[in-house]
Design an enzyme around this catalytic site. Structure first.
Site, PDB file in Angstrom:
ATOM      1  N   HIS A 213       0.862  -1.182   0.000  1.00 37.39           N
ATOM      2  CA  HIS A 213       0.000   0.000   0.000  1.00 37.39           C
ATOM      3  C   HIS A 213       0.900   1.234   0.000  1.00 37.39           C
ATOM      4  CE1 HIS A 213      -2.900  -2.872   1.611  1.00 37.39           C
ATOM      5  NE2 HIS A 213      -3.856  -1.968   1.668  1.00 37.39           N
ATOM      6  N   GLU A 216      -2.202   6.146  -0.109  1.00 38.86           N
ATOM      7  CA  GLU A 216      -3.629   6.089   0.256  1.00 38.86           C
ATOM      8  C   GLU A 216      -3.943   7.271   1.176  1.00 38.86           C
ATOM      9  OE1 GLU A 216      -4.604   2.697   2.711  1.00 38.86           O
ATOM     10  OE2 GLU A 216      -6.763   2.887   2.345  1.00 38.86           O
TER      11      GLU A 216
HETATM   12  O1  LIG Z   1      -7.224   0.169   3.115  1.00 36.14           O
HETATM   13  C1  LIG Z   1      -6.372  -0.305   3.884  1.00 36.14           C
HETATM   14  N1  LIG Z   1      -5.182   0.330   4.063  1.00 36.14           N
HETATM   15  C2  LIG Z   1      -4.231  -0.123   4.905  1.00 36.14           C
HETATM   16  N2  LIG Z   1      -4.379  -1.244   5.627  1.00 36.14           N
HETATM   17  C3  LIG Z   1      -5.529  -1.927   5.518  1.00 36.14           C
HETATM   18  C4  LIG Z   1      -6.557  -1.489   4.663  1.00 36.14           C
HETATM   19  N3  LIG Z   1      -7.583  -2.363   4.771  1.00 36.14           N
HETATM   20  C5  LIG Z   1      -7.208  -3.301   5.640  1.00 36.14           C
HETATM   21  N4  LIG Z   1      -5.968  -3.040   6.099  1.00 36.14           N
HETATM   22  C6  LIG Z   1      -5.287  -3.888   7.087  1.00 36.14           C
HETATM   23  O2  LIG Z   1      -5.026  -3.147   8.257  1.00 36.14           O
HETATM   24  C7  LIG Z   1      -4.220  -3.973   9.057  1.00 36.14           C
HETATM   25  C8  LIG Z   1      -3.434  -3.171  10.017  1.00 36.14           C
HETATM   26  O3  LIG Z   1      -2.171  -2.850   9.584  1.00 36.14           O
HETATM   27  C9  LIG Z   1      -3.395  -4.808   8.099  1.00 36.14           C
HETATM   28  O4  LIG Z   1      -3.683  -6.122   8.400  1.00 36.14           O
HETATM   29  C10 LIG Z   1      -3.937  -4.404   6.735  1.00 36.14           C
HETATM   30  O5  LIG Z   1      -4.016  -5.526   5.886  1.00 36.14           O
END
Ligand SMILES: O=c1[nH]cnc2c1ncn2[C@@H]1O[C@H](CO)[C@@H](O)[C@H]1O
Length: 357
Positions: A213, A216
């Protein structure tokens, strides 16, 4: 095109937007396994395991999933995953997630999960993986959907990130039969990317794909870091690339795709509303982009809904939406014969949709 133009197109085509979207074979590249838990399953698991600090009905859960901001979303996410305890829970989660995707016309999905979050809670790695593999293979037998796993490092600011990184990479490298890539999730603020360089270099050298990621919740610098330090082949979200024209040019020239998740961005508050979402601009700039659902039940969406929003809320034309489905095939790490089959299937569906106009 405006939303009302899209409405007129529907009449002219003779196919409703729903029929059009349902006729399109799909590939999902950015969806979290834990974030795909069905509300009913979460409630049942909480009851079974005596997790008593979560909502106990659907209405309560819907409220629980109203996020003040991105950090609040992560807080809720971490609270929800605690209902997952044993191999059966993970099997149910994986099977239901894959079946839900298959029911929306998804043929192939790269699903992210976060082994370290569970290992850290005392869950055995083999029990966890045995469960999700059982779910994956059951769903494949039942529907033909092909699923591959992405394991992501939970980049949480209050976590010891060295064991999280090493543990995630080790987990992935020992389970190459279905784990194809390393990811990095969680907040970007206060979690500098260079500290993950070693993990991503080990992954690259071992032949694992890299899909962190970035961009974002923070700007272009994080995406540059993902390219420079994490050898990113695709970027999760990446919508803030637009902050930097040089980065836009770089992503286009080097063909680094962005996995875009519009409703997620609205629900975590990083984009105000659909008309403000950058997806149409990214497409206009000829950046490689796909359309994805992220954590669908938590964001009150599905991949099908994202395709419908692309038409109705973002004003994309139908040919552009077919382009998004085709792009996801190209950006995927699916084996070549499956990619060929999916290309042919999407081309045939596009022809049928045109013939119906
Ligand atoms: O949209 C998103 N952005 C970042 N992390 C996410 C998102 N959706 C789920 N997670 C989850 O958040 C957790 C904590 O770090 C991770 O397990 C990641 O997969």
């Amino acid at each position: 095109m405006s939303v009302s133009d899209a409405g007129r197109q529907e009449v002219a085509d003779g196919l409703s937007d729903e029929e059009f979207v349902d006729a399109l074979p799909k590939v999902e590249l950015h969806v979290h396994l834990e974030g795909s838990m069905r509300p009913r399953t979460l409630l049942a698991l909480a009851r079974r395991h005596g997790v008593d600090d979560l909502p106990t009905d659907i209405e309560g859960l819907t409220k629980f999933y109203e996020f003040r901001d991105f950090d609040h979303f992560i807080e809720v996410y971490l609270a929800a995953v605690r209902v997952l305890r044993d191999a059966d829970d993970f099997a149910v989660l994986a099977r239901e997630t894959a079946l839900g995707l298959a029911g929306q016309g998804v043929r192939y999905a790269e699903i992210t999960f976060t082994p370290f979050l569970h290992i850290q809670r005392g869950i055995d790695a083999d029990e966890l993986f045995g469960g999700i593999e059982r779910g994956r293979l059951d769903a494949e037998r039942e529907t033909g959907i092909q699923v591959r796993w992405v394991t992501d490092i939970p980049g949480l600011p209050n976590m010891n990130l060295r064991p999280a990184s090493e543990g995630t990479v080790e987990f992935a490298l020992n389970r190459r039969e279905s784990v194809i890539a390393l990811g990095l999730g969680g907040p970007e603020v206060d979690v500098p990317r260079p500290q993950f360089a070693e993990a991503f270099t080990v992954a690259r050298d071992a032949g694992l794909h890299r899909v962190p990621h970035a961009g974002e919740t923070t700007g272009a610098r994080t995406i540059w870091d993902a390219l420079e330090y994490l050898h990113a082949e695709r970027i999760g979200h990446g919508i803030r690339a637009l902050d930097d024209p040089a980065l836009v040019e770089h992503l286009r020239a080097h063909h680094i795709p962005l996995e875009v998740c519009p409703t997620s961005n609205l629900r975590t508050g990083v984009v105000a509303d659909y008309p403000d979402h950058p997806l149409p601009t990214l497409i206009e700039l000829a950046l490689p982009v796909s359309l994805n659902s992220d954590d669908p039940p938590m964001f009150g969406t599905t991949l099908r809904d994202e395709y419908l929003h692309a038409l109705r809320s973002l004003g994309l034309r139908r040919d552009q939406v077919v382009g998004l489905a085709a792009a996801a095939v190209e950006h995927s790490f699916a084996p070549a014969p499956l990619k060929d089959a999916l290309r042919a299937e999407i081309a045939a569906a596009a022809d049928r949709v045109q013939a119906a106009s």
